[in-house]
Motif scaffolding. Structure first.
Motif: not given
Lengths: 483, 95
Positions: A28-31, A58-61, A285-288, B58-71
């Motif tokens: 998802k976008l933020f999870s 946390v945003i999905n790149e 969320l900080l600016p993108l 600091q800049t906006l922290r990003r996450r990889k597009d991986e399923v790591t949660d839920g279920g």
């Protein structure tokens, strides 16, 4: 121009569209919860998506990349600095009490979409913006008489909201816009465009005015989920507004919905006061910030898009704009055509693909990916016509068998004995037999009744079960009749 | 800036907070005071100052597009006042 005739003269419809397109991503976008469609209810929900206290987005790149890719595909301005805001409202399928969206500073600015209209002409419609936002959960109202059931699997899935300028003037143009946008999104691989599953949804803004007058007051028809409904809703809504104005009334700006059983739009009164969304920047969320170099890298990976492909098909293969449109509307169709056309007459290839193949697929309710006739085999069939093994007429019979069995055309021709008769002696014999059996008609022909020629051709083809080479039949028949 | 009773009632409604009529005057006074306090910031000239979005560089922290949660449906539903067949259940909300 296509105006609507009212009692007081002509009216023009003004249409703008907001399309919500679900981003293709794993998470998802933020999870980190999964986005797959059709999972068990609430099985793809993280504590972030269910808005448990203290959970942070946390945003999905990948979702950022998909939005940028779509923006580039729409020839739009990419904003290297954009901001996420909270849009505040209460609804049972929105656990946060706000949607994380983008308001004043979206990730993508102005772009454009070229509409391909049924008459072969084109028209450019402006795209105002594209922004990223969270999808809401799903409410099921039909599970219980007094209760609504909530599934949050969709909650937090990334959406691109793509807003058009109020540039469209007919329901057909609106339909063409949604079709073209869907086609571009599919080429880009950023949204599957599946309106039935809700991965693409449409809000339609409609107003009417006298030609040349300023814009009228608009109504927004929410959540229309097929292109056909978009067009029907516009037609209905425009007539409704014209009637009200011509009866001396005025249009209230309001949210309406399209009733898919009664074919009318009706007011959603409860939504009215909720329009005060009190947007403010999301403090979580900080600016993108995007890197210009990274945007350029994405640009280099863009595929050939429908407009470019269409231009190439017209230029390279000399196809008509209409045929080119039909072929490029889906990448799989275009690829199939190019495989058939390779080393062959492209016009003939286009005719077979858009004519026989699409006709049969349509009747069978199949997509091109499921075609029983492969591009290689259709190409083989065209080769058999080109080298005079079979006539064009017999080819249609062979095609039908290919569609049913998936077999190679050459095998079918052999098995059914459909090989074209090019042996002049055999054809002459058939012609002689036909002429002998119809001596009276031969006499009529010779006394000037030219139209009978077709009759003789038909008889000869019948006698040879359609296998005689038509050119040879014409030639020999003409000589014999005149002789 | 001073808020009137009607505005306070509207804000309360938008926030889904039930406020009895006899408390509106009092709340209007309190909220107006808060706004007046914050409005002091307007005295500073910020014409050429970009909005500050973070105190740390600091800049906006990003996450990889991986399923790591839920279920973990049961945990997610555990706070719901009413649930059935894996769904949250709420009073009917439909037009």
């Amino acid at each position: 121009m296509s105006y609507i005739q009212g009692e007081t003269g002509d009216w023009e419809i003004v249409i703008g569209l907001e399309v919500h397109a679900q981003v293709i991503s794993n998470a998802k976008l933020f999870s980190g919860a999964a986005t797959a469609f059709g999972a068990e209810p609430n099985s793809q929900v993280s504590f972030v998506d269910a808005a448990f206290p203290g959970m942070l987005p946390v945003i999905n790149e990948r979702c950022i990349e998909q939005a940028v890719r779509t923006g580039l595909g729409l020839k739009a301005q990419i904003n290297l600095h954009s901001v996420f805001d909270r849009k505040n409202y209460f609804y049972a399928d929105l656990p946060q009490g706000y949607q994380i969206s983008q308001y004043l500073q979206p990730i993508v600015g102005k772009g454009e979409i070229v509409l391909d209209l049924p008459d072969g002409s084109s028209r450019t419609v402006g795209v105002t913006r594209l922004h990223l936002e969270q999808d809401a959960g799903k409410s099921l109202h039909d599970q219980h008489p007094a209760k609504t059931y909530i599934d949050l699997n969709r909650s937090g899935v990334a959406l691109m909201e793509i807003v058009s300028e109020p540039d469209m003037r007919t329901a057909e143009e609106a339909g063409a816009y949604v079709r073209k946008l869907r086609s571009i999104l599919r080429y880009l691989g950023t949204c599957d465009g599946n309106m039935e599953e809700g991965s693409m949804r449409c809000d339609v803004n409609v107003s009417v005015r006298k030609p040349g007058a300023p814009f009228g007051t608009r109504c927004e028809i929410k959540n229309v989920n097929s292109i056909r409904f978009v067009m029907q809703a516009i037609e209905y809504e425009a007539r409704r507004q014209i009637e009200i104005i011509e009866d001396g009334g005025k249009i209230d700006q309001e949210t309406r919905l399209w009733d898919t059983t009664k074919f009318v739009t009706r007011s959603m009164r409860s939504k009215e006061e909720a329009h005060d969304y009190r947007y403010f920047p999301d403090p979580d969320l900080l600016p993108l910030e995007l890197d210009a170099e990274w945007v350029e890298e994405i640009k280099r990976t863009l595929p050939e898009l429908p407009d470019d492909k269409k231009a190439r098909f017209i230029g390279e293969y000399r196809l008509s704009p209409y045929d080119a449109d039909v072929l490029v509307s889906e990448k799989a169709r275009a690829d199939f055509f190019e495989a058939v056309a390779k080393g062959r007459d492209p016009k003939l290839a286009a005719n077979w693909v858009t004519g026989e193949l699409f006709g049969y697929l349509n009747k069978a309710g199949k997509e091109i990916e499921e075609s029983p006739v492969s591009a290689e085999n259709l190409g083989g069939l065209i080769d058999l016509i080109a080298d005079n093994t079979i006539s064009g007429r017999i080819a249609k019979e062979v095609f039908e068998a290919m569609f049913e069995t998936g077999e190679k055309p050459a095998d079918i021709v052999e098995k059914k004995g459909l090989r074209q008769v090019t042996d002049t002696g055999a054809i002459e014999a058939s012609i002689d037999a036909v002429l002998a059996a119809n001596a009276d008609k031969v006499a009529e022909f010779r006394s000037g009744k030219d139209k009978l020629f077709g009759f003789f051709v038909g008889q000869v083809m019948k006698a040879t079960q359609g296998k005689a080479n038509p050119a040879l039949v014409n030639e020999i028949l003409m000589t014999k009749l005149k002789g | 800036m001073s808020l009137d009773k009607a505005t306070v009632a509207k804000i309360a409604h938008l926030a889904r907070i039930k406020v009895p009529d006899d408390e509106l005057d009092h709340l209007a006074g309190e909220l107006s005071q808060i706004l007046t306090f914050v409005e002091q910031l307007g005295e500073v000239d910020t014409q050429d100052v970009p909005p500050m979005t973070s105190v740390a560089a600091q800049t906006l922290r990003r996450r990889k597009d991986e399923v790591t949660d839920g279920g973990y449906r049961d945990a997610v539903l555990s706070n719901g006042p009413e649930t059935a067949e894996g769904f949250y259940v709420v009073p009917k909300v439909v037009e």
